[in-house]
Design a protein around this motif. Structure first.
Motif, PDB file in Angstrom:
ATOM      1  N   LEU A  28      24.703 -51.816  82.450  1.00 60.54           N
ATOM      2  CA  LEU A  28      24.608 -50.739  83.429  1.00 60.54           C
ATOM      3  C   LEU A  28      25.358 -51.079  84.707  1.00 60.54           C
ATOM      4  O   LEU A  28      25.968 -50.205  85.330  1.00 60.54           O
ATOM      5  CB  LEU A  28      23.139 -50.432  83.738  1.00 60.54           C
ATOM      6  N   TYR A  29      25.330 -52.354  85.100  1.00 63.94           N
ATOM      7  CA  TYR A  29      26.097 -52.777  86.275  1.00 63.94           C
ATOM      8  C   TYR A  29      27.600 -52.627  86.014  1.00 63.94           C
ATOM      9  O   TYR A  29      28.358 -52.199  86.890  1.00 63.94           O
ATOM     10  CB  TYR A  29      25.777 -54.228  86.631  1.00 63.94           C
ATOM     11  N   ILE A  30      28.023 -53.005  84.812  1.00 67.28           N
ATOM     12  CA  ILE A  30      29.448 -52.873  84.477  1.00 67.28           C
ATOM     13  C   ILE A  30      29.848 -51.400  84.456  1.00 67.28           C
ATOM     14  O   ILE A  30      30.899 -51.022  84.983  1.00 67.28           O
ATOM     15  CB  ILE A  30      29.752 -53.544  83.121  1.00 67.28           C
ATOM     16  N   TYR A  31      29.011 -50.568  83.857  1.00 69.65           N
ATOM     17  CA  TYR A  31      29.269 -49.119  83.827  1.00 69.65           C
ATOM     18  C   TYR A  31      29.423 -48.572  85.245  1.00 69.65           C
ATOM     19  O   TYR A  31      30.375 -47.831  85.542  1.00 69.65           O
ATOM     20  CB  TYR A  31      28.126 -48.417  83.099  1.00 69.65           C
ATOM     21  N   ASP A  32      28.490 -48.920  86.122  1.00 68.61           N
ATOM     22  CA  ASP A  32      28.555 -48.422  87.497  1.00 68.61           C
ATOM     23  C   ASP A  32      29.796 -48.937  88.218  1.00 68.61           C
ATOM     24  O   ASP A  32      30.445 -48.197  88.969  1.00 68.61           O
ATOM     25  CB  ASP A  32      27.296 -48.834  88.266  1.00 68.61           C
ATOM     26  N   ALA A  33      30.137 -50.197  88.012  1.00 64.03           N
ATOM     27  CA  ALA A  33      31.317 -50.769  88.658  1.00 64.03           C
ATOM     28  C   ALA A  33      32.596 -50.082  88.178  1.00 64.03           C
ATOM     29  O   ALA A  33      33.510 -49.795  88.971  1.00 64.03           O
ATOM     30  CB  ALA A  33      31.392 -52.267  88.386  1.00 64.03           C
TER      31      ALA A  33
END
Length: 505
Positions: free
Chosen positions: A17-22
């Motif tokens: 989810l962090y990668i998606y948001d980034a």
């Protein structure tokens, strides 16, 4: 130009989810394709495809992307095609299993492809130079012939890679069960930055193209990766670094500051926003010397990138600043549209004029740059149709006259409106009453003031000076044949034909 992200967490929680948001935050760096690869229990989990981040990933995709480390990529194509097969991250199973994402462009990719097949005995599955870079790295790591890898093995491999590879590259990789790593070319042409986010449960580390990818997600900026440097973050959260190139001189791409990067990013300790303010300041000084300011009623930006420079320019000239164009935010950036016809159509879809701001006024339009002239010509026509008496045009960057070979989609000099033209001839082509360009020395000053320690920049699209010293006329001719609008259209037609054939099967 692409955007890359790598995250490792010591909390043992999923990072997808962090990668998606980034990736969503750095979506401006590529809208053609997106991908995420994570690692869990020694295995890779991958999802990638054509389109925007929000369209590539669904709930079930995110549920399957498990693991406490991962890398992501957003792409727009400069080398290779737009086919889904060339979406990143890429993967090789030997040695150890390596997932890999790359931003930039290799200038000796063709020779390296031959080397990989004949010398390294490795197979390439696409025409992407990113796959070339990955296989060079994998081949050099495999030379050690060890069952377990450590940071020194990666540093040795990156050192050898620098000796073989030419061009611009910021890259992130991941080895399951071990950690993530990143490195930057010896000139630091493409950006890469490290940050961390610490809680009571542990620390997350992130490598990404722009600082905004860190700060928007609550990460603290640690530092930029140095040119020629490699960073390794092992699964225990220990950060290792090593300078892998002896002849490194930081020379970042100046077009990042002109157009590509978000204004809220900081690249190599330079605020993109403040550099654009200074561009407006310097452009105003030139206008004072060259033009009669009394002829200008109002200053208007061409949204969005030029807004900062235009506002400062208006303040310096003590002129009214107005927003004359409204942008449809659901249309992609026209600069990275694949083909002149599509760009021209997208300008009209992207912008609409507020007639009352134009009617019976002499308008100064400010844009970040003029490349092919498509957007400029359409916007000038829109201003006249909205009732402007005169339309003046100012570019916060100098004339683009030379191909960019380091990862920006400006390959064909014959597609540049300023190629073999004077300023007056360009002015006539775009239909403006007057045109003024920023001086190159003023552009360099505007960016360099943010970090005086940087003594040089990649300004090749403005001055034709290629830092890697390996660019000649045959190379540029071949590049144009591969990456011109005509070549891309043919490639797109081939991809469409393949899809139709496969559907028929």
């Amino acid at each position: 130009m692409c955007g890359i992200v790598g995250i490792l967490s010591t909390t043992k929680k999923d990072v997808c989810l962090y990668i998606y948001d980034a990736l969503t935050i750095i979506q401006h760096r590529g809208q053609d394709a997106a991908g995420i690869t994570t690692a869990s229990k020694g295995r890779f989990c991958m999802r990638k495809g054509n389109g925007l981040v929000k369209n590539v990933f669904r709930t079930h995709d995110m549920e399957n992307l498990v693991g406490d480390m991962g890398i992501g990529h957003v792409r727009y194509p400069t080398a290779g095609s737009s086919s889904e097969a060339e979406a990143q991250p890429f993967y090789v199973n030997s040695p150890y299993g390596i997932a890999f994402a790359h931003n930039g462009n290799l200038t000796n990719a063709e020779a390296l492809s031959k080397e990989i097949f004949e010398q390294d005995l490795r197979h390439l599955n696409t025409n992407s130079d990113s796959e070339v870079l990955l296989n060079i790295l994998a081949s050099e790591i495999a030379e050690e012939q060890k069952h377990r890898i450590n940071e020194n093995d990666i540093f040795k491999a990156v050192t050898k890679l620098h000796n073989r590879v030419r061009g611009a590259y910021a890259a992130i990789g991941m080895i399951p069960g071990y950690g993530i790593f990143g490195f930057r070319d010896p000139h630091g042409i493409r950006p890469l930055i490290l940050g961390e986010r610490t809680t009571k449960n542990g620390t997350k580390y992130m490598l990404t193209s722009e600082s905004v990818g860190l700060t928007a997600l609550g990460f603290k900026i640690t530092r930029d990766i140095k040119p020629g440097e490699a960073i390794v973050i092992d699964r225990n959260g220990k950060v290792h670094s090593h300078q892998c190139s002896e002849n490194s001189i930081l020379s970042p791409c100046i077009f990042e500051f002109v157009y590509f990067a978000r204004p809220d990013s900081i690249i190599d300790n330079i605020s993109v926003y403040k550099s654009r303010l200074r561009m407006g300041e310097k452009l105003a000084e030139k206008i004072k010397l060259k033009w009669s300011i009394e002829d200008i009623d109002v200053v208007m930006p061409v949204p969005d990138t030029s807004r900062t420079a235009a506002l400062q320019l208006a303040n310096e000239l003590d002129l009214k600043y107005r927003e004359g164009f409204i942008k449809n935010r659901y249309i992609a950036r026209t600069f990275i549209m694949p083909g002149q016809k599509q760009r021209k159509k997208s300008v009209r879809q992207k912008l609409s004029a507020i007639e009352l701001e134009f009617k019976d006024k002499n308008v100064l339009l400010v844009d970040d740059s003029i490349v092919r002239g498509t957007t400029s010509q359409e916007i000038v026509q829109m201003a006249r149709a909205a009732g402007a008496k005169k339309v003046f045009f100012a570019s916060a960057a100098p004339p683009v006259r030379y191909p960019n070979v380091y990862g920006i989609d400006m390959a064909s000099k014959n597609e540049f409106v300023a190629h073999n033209k004077t300023t007056d001839e360009v002015c006539k082509t775009i239909g403006a009453d007057k045109l003024i360009y920023q001086n190159l020395e003023d552009l360099i000053w505007s960016v360099q003031q943010g970090n005086p320690d940087i003594l040089s920049f990649d300004c090749s699209c403005f001055d034709g000076n290629y830092l890697t010293k390996d660019i000649d006329t045959p190379y540029l001719d071949n590049l144009e044949a591969l990456r011109s609008d005509k070549a891309k259209q043919n490639d797109q037609n081939n991809v469409s034909s393949e899809l139709i054939y496969n559907d028929a099967d």
